[in-house]
Design a protein around this motif. Structure first.
Motif, short mmCIF file in Angstrom:
data_model
loop_
_atom_site.label_atom_id
_atom_site.label_comp_id
_atom_site.label_asym_id
_atom_site.label_seq_id
_atom_site.Cartn_x
_atom_site.Cartn_y
_atom_site.Cartn_z
N ALA A 151 32.85 49.79 32.11
CA ALA A 151 32.19 50.21 33.34
C ALA A 151 33.19 50.44 34.46
O ALA A 151 33.13 51.43 35.17
CB ALA A 151 31.15 49.18 33.76
N HIS A 152 34.16 49.49 34.63
CA HIS A 152 35.05 49.63 35.77
C HIS A 152 36.06 50.76 35.56
O HIS A 152 36.59 51.31 36.52
CB HIS A 152 35.79 48.31 36.04
N ALA A 153 36.32 51.15 34.32
CA ALA A 153 37.26 52.23 34.06
C ALA A 153 36.74 53.56 34.61
O ALA A 153 37.51 54.46 34.91
CB ALA A 153 37.52 52.36 32.56
N ALA A 154 35.43 53.69 34.70
CA ALA A 154 34.82 54.89 35.28
C ALA A 154 34.29 54.58 36.67
O ALA A 154 33.34 55.20 37.14
CB ALA A 154 33.70 55.38 34.37
N GLU A 155 34.92 53.61 37.33
CA GLU A 155 34.53 53.17 38.67
C GLU A 155 33.05 52.78 38.68
O GLU A 155 32.27 53.17 39.55
CB GLU A 155 34.81 54.26 39.69
N ASN A 156 32.68 52.02 37.65
CA ASN A 156 31.33 51.47 37.50
C ASN A 156 30.27 52.49 37.12
O ASN A 156 29.20 52.13 36.74
CB ASN A 156 30.87 50.75 38.78
N LEU A 204 16.65 51.32 39.66
CA LEU A 204 16.44 49.94 39.23
C LEU A 204 17.71 49.36 38.64
O LEU A 204 18.36 50.00 37.80
CB LEU A 204 15.32 49.87 38.18
N TRP A 205 18.06 48.15 39.05
CA TRP A 205 19.13 47.42 38.39
C TRP A 205 18.61 46.91 37.05
O TRP A 205 17.53 46.32 36.99
CB TRP A 205 19.58 46.23 39.24
N VAL A 206 19.35 47.14 35.99
CA VAL A 206 18.92 46.72 34.65
C VAL A 206 20.06 45.97 33.97
O VAL A 206 21.24 46.15 34.31
CB VAL A 206 18.51 47.94 33.79
N PRO A 207 19.75 45.12 32.98
CA PRO A 207 20.81 44.40 32.25
C PRO A 207 21.56 45.35 31.31
O PRO A 207 20.98 46.29 30.77
CB PRO A 207 20.03 43.34 31.46
N ILE A 208 22.87 45.11 31.14
CA ILE A 208 23.68 45.90 30.22
C ILE A 208 24.62 44.98 29.47
O ILE A 208 24.74 43.80 29.80
CB ILE A 208 24.50 46.99 30.95
N THR A 209 25.31 45.54 28.48
CA THR A 209 26.39 44.81 27.82
C THR A 209 27.72 45.39 28.28
O THR A 209 27.81 46.57 28.62
CB THR A 209 26.29 44.92 26.29
N TYR A 210 28.73 44.55 28.32
CA TYR A 210 30.05 44.97 28.80
C TYR A 210 31.12 44.37 27.91
O TYR A 210 31.08 43.18 27.59
CB TYR A 210 30.23 44.49 30.25
N GLU A 211 32.09 45.20 27.52
CA GLU A 211 33.19 44.73 26.68
C GLU A 211 34.41 44.44 27.55
O GLU A 211 34.88 45.31 28.29
CB GLU A 211 33.54 45.76 25.62
N VAL A 212 34.91 43.23 27.47
CA VAL A 212 36.03 42.78 28.30
C VAL A 212 37.30 43.53 27.92
O VAL A 212 37.61 43.72 26.74
CB VAL A 212 36.25 41.26 28.13
N VAL A 213 38.04 43.97 28.94
CA VAL A 213 39.33 44.64 28.74
C VAL A 213 40.41 43.83 29.44
O VAL A 213 40.13 42.91 30.21
CB VAL A 213 39.31 46.09 29.27
N ALA A 214 41.66 44.19 29.20
CA ALA A 214 42.79 43.47 29.79
C ALA A 214 42.69 43.45 31.30
O ALA A 214 42.42 44.47 31.94
CB ALA A 214 44.10 44.12 29.35
N GLY A 215 42.91 42.28 31.89
CA GLY A 215 42.90 42.14 33.34
C GLY A 215 41.56 41.76 33.93
O GLY A 215 41.47 41.44 35.11
N ASP A 216 40.50 41.79 33.13
CA ASP A 216 39.17 41.44 33.63
C ASP A 216 39.09 39.97 34.00
O ASP A 216 39.69 39.11 33.34
CB ASP A 216 38.10 41.73 32.58
N GLU A 270 35.29 39.42 38.97
CA GLU A 270 35.37 40.86 39.21
C GLU A 270 34.25 41.60 38.48
O GLU A 270 33.65 42.53 39.03
CB GLU A 270 36.74 41.39 38.75
N ILE A 271 33.96 41.19 37.26
CA ILE A 271 32.87 41.81 36.50
C ILE A 271 31.54 41.61 37.22
O ILE A 271 30.74 42.53 37.36
CB ILE A 271 32.81 41.23 35.07
N ALA A 272 31.31 40.39 37.69
CA ALA A 272 30.07 40.09 38.41
C ALA A 272 29.94 40.94 39.67
O ALA A 272 28.88 41.50 39.96
CB ALA A 272 30.01 38.60 38.76
N ALA A 273 31.04 41.05 40.42
CA ALA A 273 31.01 41.83 41.66
C ALA A 273 30.81 43.31 41.37
O ALA A 273 30.05 43.99 42.07
CB ALA A 273 32.31 41.62 42.44
N ASP A 274 31.47 43.82 40.33
CA ASP A 274 31.38 45.25 40.00
C ASP A 274 30.01 45.64 39.46
O ASP A 274 29.56 46.77 39.64
CB ASP A 274 32.43 45.62 38.96
N LEU A 275 29.35 44.71 38.78
CA LEU A 275 28.11 45.04 38.07
C LEU A 275 26.89 44.34 38.65
O LEU A 275 25.91 44.09 37.95
CB LEU A 275 28.27 44.72 36.58
#
Length: 332
Positions: free
Chosen positions: A22-27, A72-84, A88-93
């Motif tokens: 998600a963060h690689a595409a600026e969320n 609507l905010w909805v739940p998603i899955t996220y794969e951890v990458v280097a530096g995460d 930061e994940i919580a704030a971004d998503l």
């Protein structure tokens, strides 16, 4: 040969796109769903493996009704990458460290590359139809909300009673329920009159749905295309002295509403209850006799309740805040 190589690369890239973090595409707002025609809350809940109630509390929904274009905010899955990091994940998503840890049964904030996390959206603070928010939460809620009626007037009111004397720091919902009961039982209205309430601690509540015009003694002309804001307090001179937190929220909320509905601060777009005749329900501005107008929102409201006070003291603050929000400055 070169053309075939380009085709192969394109195919590979198209296969990889769904897995880009998600963060690689600026969320890229993967965790926001835009309501389409025919959507229902249970259908959306099933699609994202959650419940209708969870979606409601994550988005401050006051009913099961949806509007096309609503976000609507909805739940998603996220794969951890280097530096995460979890923070930061919580704030971004639009989530929180605590809810991510609970959802994934994590005992610490330590992550490893390739780890797949379920990311639930933040939950809002609600009781019945009443949604209690910080300024930042209200901003997100407002711009995700789709309003299907025309809004051209933002009304400014003070409650007079209850005032600061009745606010104890944590009784927001009790005060809202008290106002709702009074409006329904004593005034004969179908719901609480105002759409928005601000509190001395700077908190903001949405109660009456935005798609329903406000009620109240200001009259049908002001209400038809209005959003009504009640500011808890008695802001007549000699009574409550507005806190800095509430002052900031009043300016901020008004600025956000102007941006949302494309309004420029003026006596035609931001109105004081004091400018409307209680008997005729017509706008009289500064010409109303005292016995036919209220002092609301207070003789001490941002310097006073006259049109000159609004023009010189209140509207410039709203305009500046609109510019700050539009320029992307950090949230205050």
């Amino acid at each position: 040969m070169k053309r075939n190589l380009i085709i192969v690369v394109c195919i590979i890239l198209s296969m990889l796109i769904p897995f880009i973090p998600a963060h690689a595409a600026e969320n890229n707002q993967r965790n926001i769903y835009v309501v389409k025609a025919g959507d229902t809350l249970p259908q959306i809940a099933r699609r994202y493996e959650t419940s209708a109630d969870e979606i409601k509390v994550s988005n401050g929904l006051q009913s099961n009704n949806l509007v096309v274009g609503q976000k609507l905010w909805v739940p998603i899955t996220y794969e951890v990458v280097a530096g995460d990091t979890l923070r930061e994940i919580a704030a971004d998503l639009h989530s929180s460290v605590e809810s991510i840890k609970a959802k994934n049964r994590l005992t610490s904030e330590q992550l490893f590359i390739g780890q797949v996390l379920k990311i639930p959206p933040k939950k809002m603070t609600m009781q019945g139809q009443h949604i209690l928010m910080t300024r930042e939460e209200f901003r997100d809620w407002l711009f995700n909300t789709k309003v299907n009626r025309k809004v051209t007037i933002i009304q400014q009111h003070h409650t007079w009673l209850p005032s600061y004397k009745q606010f104890h720091g944590s009784n927001h919902f009790r005060m809202l329920m008290g106002m709702e009961n009074f409006h329904k039982r004593k005034m004969g209205w179908k719901n609480i009159a105002q759409n928005i309430t601000t509190f001395p601690d700077g908190r903001i509540a949405v109660s009456r749905p935005f798609n329903i015009a406000p009620d109240g003694t200001i009259g049908p002309k002001a209400n038809l295309t209005g959003i009504a804001i009640e500011h808890v307090g008695n802001f007549d001179i000699g009574h409550d002295v507005m806190t800095a937190q509430q002052r900031e929220s009043i300016v901020y909320v008004t600025a956000l509403l102007c941006l949302k509905f494309g309004l420029t601060p003026s006596i035609d777009s931001i109105t004081y209850h004091h400018w409307w005749n209680l008997r005729t329900k017509e706008r009289v501005l500064d010409k109303g006799p005292d016995y036919n107008v209220k002092t609301c929102p207070g003789t001490g409201f941002f310097g006073g309740n006259s049109t000159a006070n609004a023009i010189h003291n209140f509207y410039p603050l709203v305009s500046r805040k609109m510019q700050e929000i539009s320029s992307g400055k950090p949230f205050n």
